[in-house]
Each structure stands twice: as structure tokens, then as C-alpha cells.
Motif scaffolding. Structure first.
Motif, PDB file in Angstrom:
ATOM      1  N   HIS A  64      60.701  -6.423  80.407  1.00  0.00           N
ATOM      2  CA  HIS A  64      59.959  -5.204  80.074  1.00  0.00           C
ATOM      3  C   HIS A  64      60.048  -4.883  78.578  1.00  0.00           C
ATOM      4  N   LEU A  65      60.023  -5.890  77.748  1.00  0.00           N
ATOM      5  CA  LEU A  65      60.113  -5.676  76.301  1.00  0.00           C
ATOM      6  C   LEU A  65      58.947  -4.847  75.775  1.00  0.00           C
ATOM      7  N   LYS A  66      57.792  -4.908  76.459  1.00  0.00           N
ATOM      8  CA  LYS A  66      56.627  -4.159  76.001  1.00  0.00           C
ATOM      9  C   LYS A  66      56.828  -2.650  76.100  1.00  0.00           C
ATOM     10  N   PHE A  67      57.856  -2.212  76.801  1.00  0.00           N
ATOM     11  CA  PHE A  67      58.145  -0.779  76.912  1.00  0.00           C
ATOM     12  C   PHE A  67      58.877  -0.238  75.678  1.00  0.00           C
ATOM     13  N   PHE A  68      59.363  -1.138  74.815  1.00  0.00           N
ATOM     14  CA  PHE A  68      60.141  -0.735  73.643  1.00  0.00           C
ATOM     15  C   PHE A  68      59.264  -0.827  72.386  1.00  0.00           C
ATOM     16  N   HIS A  69      59.417   0.159  71.490  1.00  0.00           N
ATOM     17  CA  HIS A  69      58.572   0.215  70.293  1.00  0.00           C
ATOM     18  C   HIS A  69      59.427   0.543  69.073  1.00  0.00           C
ATOM     19  N   LEU A  70      59.337  -0.300  68.054  1.00  0.00           N
ATOM     20  CA  LEU A  70      60.120  -0.127  66.831  1.00  0.00           C
ATOM     21  C   LEU A  70      59.381   0.795  65.865  1.00  0.00           C
ATOM     22  N   VAL A  71      60.024   1.905  65.500  1.00  0.00           N
ATOM     23  CA  VAL A  71      59.443   2.891  64.581  1.00  0.00           C
ATOM     24  C   VAL A  71      60.556   3.461  63.711  1.00  0.00           C
ATOM     25  N   ASP A  72      60.184   4.014  62.590  1.00  0.00           N
ATOM     26  CA  ASP A  72      61.115   4.846  61.819  1.00  0.00           C
ATOM     27  C   ASP A  72      60.603   6.271  61.952  1.00  0.00           C
ATOM     28  N   TYR A  73      60.934   6.925  63.064  1.00  0.00           N
ATOM     29  CA  TYR A  73      60.291   8.185  63.394  1.00  0.00           C
ATOM     30  C   TYR A  73      60.734   9.342  62.509  1.00  0.00           C
ATOM     31  N   ASN A  74      61.929   9.254  61.912  1.00  0.00           N
ATOM     32  CA  ASN A  74      62.441  10.358  61.098  1.00  0.00           C
ATOM     33  C   ASN A  74      62.498  10.034  59.611  1.00  0.00           C
ATOM     34  N   ASN A  75      61.918   8.889  59.213  1.00  0.00           N
ATOM     35  CA  ASN A  75      61.812   8.505  57.795  1.00  0.00           C
ATOM     36  C   ASN A  75      63.175   8.458  57.105  1.00  0.00           C
ATOM     37  N   ASP A  76      64.168   7.855  57.773  1.00  0.00           N
ATOM     38  CA  ASP A  76      65.491   7.718  57.156  1.00  0.00           C
ATOM     39  C   ASP A  76      65.763   6.270  56.744  1.00  0.00           C
ATOM     40  N   TYR A  77      64.697   5.463  56.715  1.00  0.00           N
ATOM     41  CA  TYR A  77      64.778   4.060  56.303  1.00  0.00           C
ATOM     42  C   TYR A  77      65.560   3.193  57.292  1.00  0.00           C
ATOM     43  N   LYS A  78      65.738   3.685  58.527  1.00  0.00           N
ATOM     44  CA  LYS A  78      66.374   2.901  59.582  1.00  0.00           C
ATOM     45  C   LYS A  78      65.363   2.743  60.718  1.00  0.00           C
ATOM     46  N   ILE A  79      65.356   1.574  61.318  1.00  0.00           N
ATOM     47  CA  ILE A  79      64.394   1.297  62.383  1.00  0.00           C
ATOM     48  C   ILE A  79      64.918   1.863  63.701  1.00  0.00           C
ATOM     49  N   ASP A  80      64.201   2.832  64.236  1.00  0.00           N
ATOM     50  CA  ASP A  80      64.547   3.463  65.511  1.00  0.00           C
ATOM     51  C   ASP A  80      63.727   2.816  66.625  1.00  0.00           C
TER      52      ASP A  80
END
Length: 278
Positions: A64-80
Motif C-alpha cells: 500500500h505504498l500509494k497511500f503514503f505521500h512525501l511533502v514538506d507540509y510545514n516548510n521546515d526543510y524536512k520531508i514529512d
């Protein structure tokens, strides 16, 4: 990687964004916001926080990898990571998984599926969640969630509507603000007065009709569309500002995110209403 993120933000920051009732069936396209596809290497780091939430095994999560999404939602330069998928039961949930620098942690879980996202100042500041009815339920909740500079989101608006409510694609260019002038005014499932039998719908009909709730004199709302029935009566599709009057029966109830101050959506006759300015 940072350059890719900035490009994505610039492309999407000017998108028109609102709670749109006409596209409840649409599926959100995560690819416009992802930094890249989530893969098995990413799962090695993230799996400890989603084990049993909902995946029991790593092999199950790998399917179920398609359920996970890489974003930097809070703009702290870390991939959430945003996880949007099965709860392990019948529903869907969104995990907001923050990258703390040393590990990942689930900072928030919201039930429902993502319908839209707003990006501002390189942050995912708002998103719409469709907390849809499941498990024999019959009320959908279209919710707007917003971040005020923290790692979590807060609900700022919740539109509640009975499943199957007629939502026309042709809506007013300029919504109409109004107040009700009748002591008891019924909201209905369709733009007509209709008799319902107990076996016609998955709930007990109110007074044997297609009534979803009742409001009273002085209650206010916004009309976003209209239809004319066979008798010539004009009906408005409305979003009410208040909860239904507690003196009368209603079909509405809160959703899975336990937001109790929702705004009911449905059809009312435009006969006993008065246009107002807000």
C-alpha cells in the motif's frame, strides 16, 4: 530536492480553492503536491509509527505504498509524510506524520479522504476532508481544516449533508444571504415535498416526508443554487449558519471527527425567507 518543492509550491499556490459541493465524488490528485513517489526505502523509516496504525506487518504496508505521500507540509526543510488510506476498517483516514529530524511521529489523525489542498507561503495551510458516511451511516461531512502556524490542523468549517442530496452543478454566481421568517421551516432532501416510506431510505422518515431538519424564524443561511418543482415552487439549496432547531426531529449528526458545530446543507422553499446583507 528543495528546488523541486519550491516549483511545486509556485505551481499550486494560485489554485482556486473553496468548499465545493459539486465535486464530492472527485478523487484528489496527490502527484501535484508530492516531492516524489514514496518507496520501500522510505517505508523502512516510517513503518515504526504506522505499525498497527493500521498495518500489522511491513509486507502489508509494502502493498500500500500509494497511500503514503512525501511533502514538506510545514516548510521546515524536512520531508514529512501524509498517509491517506484505510483505517484498518471500513473508513479512510489522514495521518499527518511529521519529520522531527531524528524520527517520524504521527502528530494528528483526521478521518475521511482529502478533496483539495491549499498551499500558501510554501506551507500546506488548508485542506478539505470528506468525512463520508460509512458503516450504515447516511450523513457526509465536507470539512475545512486549517493550520495557524503549528504542526497540527484545526477544523474551521464543517458542511453536513444527507447522502444523496441533490447538488446541481449550475450554481449562483453570487450566493444569496437570507433569514427565515417562519416559526418552523423544514429543510428537505430534494427540491420538492415528497412522501417517504420506512423502507425507502436507511433512516426513519420525519413525519413520513423527505424532511432532514427544521429551522425557525431568525435563523440565517446562504443559498447557492435553485430549482423549480412541478408546482412552480422555487427551492434553494442552502447552507445554514445554525444547527437545526433542537425542538424538532432531525436526520443530521456529527461525523467521525466529532465536530459538533456543523452547518446543515439541504433544500428549503424560498417562500418564507427574506434576503439580507451580511
Amino acid at each position: 530536492m528543495r528546488l523541486i518543492l519550491v516549483i511545486i509550491i509556485l505551481i499550486n499556490s494560485n489554485r482556486i480553492y473553496s468548499q465545493d459541493l459539486s465535486n464530492l465524488e472527485s478523487k484528489f490528485n496527490w502527484s501535484k503536491f508530492e516531492l516524489r513517489s514514496f518507496d520501500s526505502t522510505d517505508l523502512e523509516r516510517v513503518f515504526p509509527v504506522v505499525q498497527n496504525l493500521p498495518f500489522r506487518t511491513k509486507s502489508d504496508a509494502l502493498n500500500h505504498l500509494k497511500f503514503f505521500h512525501l511533502v514538506d507540509y510545514n516548510n521546515d526543510y524536512k520531508i514529512d509524510v501524509f498517509y491517506e488510506g484505510s483505517t484498518g476498517g471500513e473508513g479512510t483516514m489522514l495521518h499527518v506524520i511529521q519529520n522531527t529530524g531524528n524520527n517520524f511521529e504521527i502528530v494528528q489523525t483526521i478521518y475521511g479522504s482529502v478533496q483539495d489542498i491549499k498551499v500558501q507561503n510554501n506551507k500546506i495551510t488548508e485542506f478539505q476532508i470528506l468525512d463520508y458516511a460509512c458503516c450504515a451511516g447516511y450523513v457526509d461531512h465536507l470539512q475545512l481544516w486549517s493550520s495557524k502556524g503549528t504542526s497540527k490542523y484545526s477544523s474551521v468549517n464543517d458542511l453536513a449533508l444527507i447522502v444523496g442530496t441533490n447538488i446541481p452543478s449550475d450554481q449562483f454566481d453570487k450566493p444569496i444571504n437570507f433569514k427565515i421568517t417562519n416559526e418552523r421551516y423544514n429543510m428537505r432532501l430534494e427540491p420538492e415535498i415528497k412522501e417517504l416510506g420506512e423502507n425507502d431510505v436507511p433512516f426513519n422518515p420525519i413525519d413520513g416526508q423527505n424532511i432532514s431538519a427544521s429551522f425557525t424564524s431568525g435563523n440565517t443561511g446562504t443559498a447557492i443554487a435553485q430549482k423549480e418543482d412541478e408546482t412552480g415552487r422555487i427551492w434553494w439549496l442552502v447552507i445554514m449558519d445554525q444547527m437545526p432547531n433542537s425542538e424538532f426531529p432531525k436526520l443530521f449528526y456529527e461525523g467521525n471527527n466529532d465536530i459538533y458545530n456543523y452547518k446543515p446543507v439541504g433544500w428549503i422553499s424560498s417562500r418564507y425567507v427574506e434576503k439580507i446583507k451580511k
